[in-house]
Write an enzyme that holds these catalytic residues in place. Structure first.
Site, PDB file in Angstrom:
ATOM      1  N   HIS A 272     -26.102  50.873  36.427  1.00 49.94           N
ATOM      2  CA  HIS A 272     -26.984  50.108  37.307  1.00 49.94           C
ATOM      3  C   HIS A 272     -26.668  48.619  37.275  1.00 49.94           C
ATOM      4  CE1 HIS A 272     -29.929  53.399  38.250  1.00 49.94           C
ATOM      5  NE2 HIS A 272     -29.365  53.912  37.170  1.00 49.94           N
TER       6      HIS A 272
ATOM      7  N   ASP B 165     -26.123  40.274  39.481  1.00 54.48           N
ATOM      8  CA  ASP B 165     -27.039  41.404  39.532  1.00 54.48           C
ATOM      9  C   ASP B 165     -26.304  42.635  40.038  1.00 54.48           C
ATOM     10  OD1 ASP B 165     -29.510  42.579  39.131  1.00 54.48           O
ATOM     11  OD2 ASP B 165     -30.587  41.090  40.317  1.00 54.48           O
TER      12      ASP B 165
END
Length: 454
Positions: free
Chosen positions: A155, A363
């Site tokens: 992730h 991110d």
């Protein structure tokens, strides 16, 4: 149909997961319901000694959790996972704290989890492991004889080789990743970095279709950008805008435009840079003073880690400094909240915001960007200002892309967003909504499992 087994650091038990994790948990639980699956991981609770798994059956899904000892939790979770891998994967080498003791605990906990999971597996199960805490899981499952297909999804970002190689024992992590049948990443940049490391440091070979031969193993790799359920969020936002909480926020604006940021309180989110860019905006465009407000929601996390406590203090000081310089008797330029809100409340806040500032320094994806777009009114949508270092920027190129390291660029993007004509806002929103619907959370789940099962 093969049974699906999901393995994650924490298990979202019935009644608590949806509130905490939103659409991701919903999508995974839906998949488990379809296949009558098992969700396995740690409980988040501490025990004096290792214990047998706690098993719960609910609505056709089995939840199995393991309590960790304090030493295991400190070394595996607080230590190697979050003091070394998390900052490394987010390119913060200055914050990496690696110790051999933590690495040993990381391997030990993964081995123990694999030992506990193996007896629960059935021959035709498909195992889907999630995130950086559990990179060695497939290796450990193979050690105890598991022959099931095992996939892994990261992730977070995957760092470039020059960054990855600063981690001692990084070759061992590469080898562990190659024990999976499928390794999935958020973006092509992450996938390319993984391929580069495998080829240049492990002597592996990568084919055009993402197939890999390395460490005497054959595996596949690919890009699977995680998404949201845009229609569900849109419906939630339409309802939430009428709620007492959203109406209270709307009333407090007194006709001013709302700029919103929603993040975990983490150094990867670029909140200090964001506050400084907002100050630059107020300085460069004084006409906007008294006409806008920045609402920054930063949910506290990992409060036991000194770096996070220090970040919270710095942000509070920055917010106070901005208020001190620019506030008027009846106007505060910034509202900084260290608390969490429900998914429904956030959807309402997004709906009434003219601009969302999503400007992380690094991110994996950043689902707030996608949730903001999905929550907008089709007739009068807001504008997304997005960092190029968020995985979402690879898909949402109709956003205003602004480098968080350039405060003037973010200030210019804010001004452009606030002055953007309605028709242009609609066109940008429609383009992004098409992408959100095509790359939804369901499409992400199904595409990964389709390749893993193929």
């Amino acid at each position: 149909m093969s049974r699906l087994v999901i393995v994650s650091n924490r298990v979202a038990l019935p009644g608590e997961g949806a509130q905490r994790s939103g659409g991701l948990v919903t999508a995974l639980v839906d998949a488990l319901h379809q296949a009558g699956g098992l969700w396995f991981g740690s409980s988040g609770k501490l025990a004096e000694t290792p214990s047998a798994p706690n098993v719960l059956e609910a609505d056709g899904v089995t939840y199995a959790t393991v309590d960790l000892t304090r030493a295991d939790h400190d070394g595996y979770y607080s230590g190697l996972s979050n003091a070394a891998l998390w900052p490394l994967f987010h390119y913060r080498l200055d914050l990496v704290n690696f110790t051999r003791r933590d690495f040993a605990a990381y391997l030990r906990v993964n081995a123990r989890l694999a030992d506990t999971l193996a007896p629960l597996l059935k021959p035709n199960d498909v195992v889907w492991v999630h995130d950086y805490h559990l990179i060695p899981m497939a290796d450990e499952l193979r050690r105890v004889g598991a022959r099931q297909r095992i996939g892994f999804f990261l992730h977070t970002p995957f760092p470039s080789l020059g960054v990855l190689a600063t981690l001692p024992h990084y070759i061992e992590l590469l080898k562990s990743l190659c024990a999976y049948d499928l390794v999935g990443f958020q973006t092509i940049e992450d996938l390319t970095a993984f391929h580069d490391a495998v080829v240049r440091r492990a002597g592996g070979k990568v084919s055009a279709d993402g197939s890999i031969r390395a460490f005497d193993r054959d595996l596949r790799s690919g890009v699977f950008p995680i998404g949201v359920d845009p229609d569900a969020i849109a419906n939630m936002a339409a309802r939430a805008v009428k709620s007492r909480t959203t109406r209270r926020l709307q009333g407090s604006l007194r006709g001013r435009q709302l700029i919103i940021g929603v993040d975990r309180l983490d150094y990867s989110k670029g909140l200090e840079h964001r506050f400084k860019a907002f100050a630059s905006f107020l300085e460069s465009y004084p006409v906007q003073r008294d006409h806008v407000r920045l609402l920054q929601i930063a949910t506290a996390t990992r409060s036991d880690v000194p770096e996070y406590r220090a970040l919270r203090q710095r942000l509070g000081a920055l917010a106070g400094d901005i208020a001190g310089r620019y506030a008027q008797l009846d106007w505060a330029p910034i509202q900084y909240l260290n608390r969490s809100f429900s998914q429904q409340s956030l959807a309402g806040f997004f709906r009434i915001s003219r601009v969302a500032l999503v400007t992380p320094l690094r991110d994996g994806m950043n689902l707030v960007a996608k949730e903001y777009v999905a929550a907008q009114s089709p007739e009068d949508p807001g504008v997304l200002v997005l960092s190029p270092f968020a995985g979402a920027a690879y898909e949402l190129d109709a956003a205003l892309i602004a480098n968080p390291y350039d405060p003037d660029a973010v200030a210019e993007a804010l001004q452009k967003a606030l002055l953007m004509p309605t028709e242009e806002r609609r066109q940008r929103w429609q383009a992004m909504m098409q992408i959100l619907r095509r790359h939804s959370i369901t499409a992400w789940r199904e595409s990964f499992l389709r390749v893993l099962n193929g």
